[in-house]
Design an enzyme around this catalytic site. Sequence first.
Site, PDB file in Angstrom:
ATOM      1  N   ASP A  13      -2.492   1.285   3.756  1.00  0.00           N
ATOM      2  CA  ASP A  13      -2.431   0.350   4.894  1.00  0.00           C
ATOM      3  C   ASP A  13      -1.380   0.751   5.930  1.00  0.00           C
ATOM      4  O   ASP A  13      -0.787  -0.099   6.595  1.00  0.00           O
ATOM      5  CB  ASP A  13      -2.150  -1.096   4.423  1.00  0.00           C
ATOM      6  N   HIS A  41     -10.246   0.782   6.864  1.00  0.00           N
ATOM      7  CA  HIS A  41      -9.611   1.392   8.035  1.00  0.00           C
ATOM      8  C   HIS A  41     -10.076   0.678   9.295  1.00  0.00           C
ATOM      9  O   HIS A  41     -11.271   0.489   9.495  1.00  0.00           O
ATOM     10  CB  HIS A  41      -9.974   2.884   8.110  1.00  0.00           C
TER      11      HIS A  41
HETATM   12  P1  IMP Z   1      -8.213  -0.128  -6.992  1.00  0.00           P
HETATM   13  O1  IMP Z   1      -8.075   1.088  -6.141  1.00  0.00           O
HETATM   14  O2  IMP Z   1      -9.186  -1.134  -6.436  1.00  0.00           O
HETATM   15  O3  IMP Z   1      -8.469   0.206  -8.436  1.00  0.00           O
HETATM   16  O4  IMP Z   1      -6.783  -0.894  -6.990  1.00  0.00           O
HETATM   17  C1  IMP Z   1      -5.628  -0.310  -7.569  1.00  0.00           C
HETATM   18  C2  IMP Z   1      -4.388  -0.626  -6.727  1.00  0.00           C
HETATM   19  O5  IMP Z   1      -4.452   0.072  -5.486  1.00  0.00           O
HETATM   20  C3  IMP Z   1      -4.246  -2.108  -6.362  1.00  0.00           C
HETATM   21  O6  IMP Z   1      -2.875  -2.433  -6.306  1.00  0.00           O
HETATM   22  C4  IMP Z   1      -4.835  -2.188  -4.962  1.00  0.00           C
HETATM   23  O7  IMP Z   1      -4.345  -3.276  -4.227  1.00  0.00           O
HETATM   24  C5  IMP Z   1      -4.363  -0.850  -4.399  1.00  0.00           C
HETATM   25  N1  IMP Z   1      -5.222  -0.352  -3.320  1.00  0.00           N
HETATM   26  C6  IMP Z   1      -6.436   0.231  -3.435  1.00  0.00           C
HETATM   27  N2  IMP Z   1      -6.917   0.583  -2.239  1.00  0.00           N
HETATM   28  C7  IMP Z   1      -5.981   0.228  -1.343  1.00  0.00           C
HETATM   29  C8  IMP Z   1      -5.888   0.367   0.079  1.00  0.00           C
HETATM   30  O8  IMP Z   1      -6.769   0.901   0.755  1.00  0.00           O
HETATM   31  N3  IMP Z   1      -4.754  -0.120   0.653  1.00  0.00           N
HETATM   32  C9  IMP Z   1      -3.749  -0.667  -0.076  1.00  0.00           C
HETATM   33  N4  IMP Z   1      -3.787  -0.821  -1.404  1.00  0.00           N
HETATM   34  C10 IMP Z   1      -4.898  -0.364  -2.031  1.00  0.00           C
END
Ligand code: IMP
Length: 427
Positions: A13, A41
């Site tokens: 982010d 994005h």
């Molecule tokens: P997952 O990628 O959905 O398995 O989530 C694993 C961790 O990565 C969690 O803490 C999510 O909030 C974080 N996360 C996954 N994608 C993003 C993103 O695009 N931006 C910020 N945090 C992310």
Amino acid sequence: MPAYAVIGAQWGDEGKGKVVDYLAGKAHCVARYAGGNNAGHTVVNEDGEFTLHLVPSGILRPQVTPVIGNGVVVDPDVLLGELKGLSDRGVDVHRLAVSDRAHVVMPYHVRLDSLEEKARGSKAIGTTGTGIGPAYMDKASRIGVRVGDLLDPEYLRGRLDPVIDFKNALMTKVYGADPIPADEVLEKCFAWGNDLKPYVRQTELVVQDSLARGEGVLLEGAQGTLLDLDHGTYPYVTSSNPSIGGACTGLGLSPREITGVTGVFKAYSTRVGGGPLTAEMEEDTAGLLREKAWEYGVTTGRARRIGWFDAVAGRYSATLNGFTSLVLTRLDVLDGFPSIKVCVGYDLDGQAVDRFPTSLATLEKCRPIYEEMPGWDGQTASATDMSQLPPEATAYVNRIEELIGCPIHLVSTGPRRWETIVKKPVL
Ligand code: IMP
């Protein structure tokens, strides 16, 4: 400009969407290399605001071939929905190339993501619930389905039948949930195969051919370095490699082709989900900033946790990725804050630490050591030249550059393309 990577330097982010869109003006190919629709994005251009989860931000530049590389996991429903939305707004989506080796996020992955999170209870990771972890697990377990498999129904049926049996046993016997009918999954896959067929390519060749023609290729990262499966704050990480190594494996690209790596930092820190955020702000300050900057997840709508700029984590990220330049985003959000803290070190049981710890247990014990800098009354919002910044804002930018040990080339002062200060051209 051969291959040039744009990488999230914190916990995701950071505003990579705007940066990639900005730099894509000079590129011929923009290739996403990791993650899936856990990413969100946002790009604002003359046609309005676009939110992209899977399609590379470069799609909004007409001369660009956007590529979804083999390292990405693709939920076809999300991808097809996104393409339709773009197409309805007049964007030519036919240029998109999707790797035949990219893994598919299957319906049972999405279900298992929430079942596994629920089972973790108070130790939940706070995933986006989009099936990313389970899809990468199956890739590593060699029972995944690849986009190319969707084009071959007979092969797919033979491969999927035992996998669906196994997933259903897991869902019913371990989690006490309902099974997913195998026919439904197969029908869905066949329909996806038909709809995705025009986009499916051997994408490493698309990227390599573009480079051979001397064209500029941007490597678009998703998430951030501190969420990297190997190098992030494990186990509070995503299941892919957002850092620079992921760009090579996720696209079939030699590291020798990569001539520059730019790290995108937000002027403060944010994190969604669980895991340590050493320089986390007090909630009254964090709440103000969250509302002002609308720090809510693009994918999940969850409130982001907010921290001051963490130079210990930042230096770690810069070394790991070998940043050749930095982009500092959302400087304008700090306009009006009376003073601004920067985390310059960690205190670990009374000892000053300036290296980012490897273990979660150690990191959880670290307390931030802050340096306090004066804020500014004037505004940086929409500035396009360093000379327009209040002197305190310039001092803040210079201090971050000094602490990270890498030059800041761009400063973003708002969501629109032109709200950018070019200190030095990135490309
Ligand atoms: P997952 O990628 O959905 O398995 O989530 C694993 C961790 O990565 C969690 O803490 C999510 O909030 C974080 N996360 C996954 N994608 C993003 C993103 O695009 N931006 C910020 N945090 C992310």
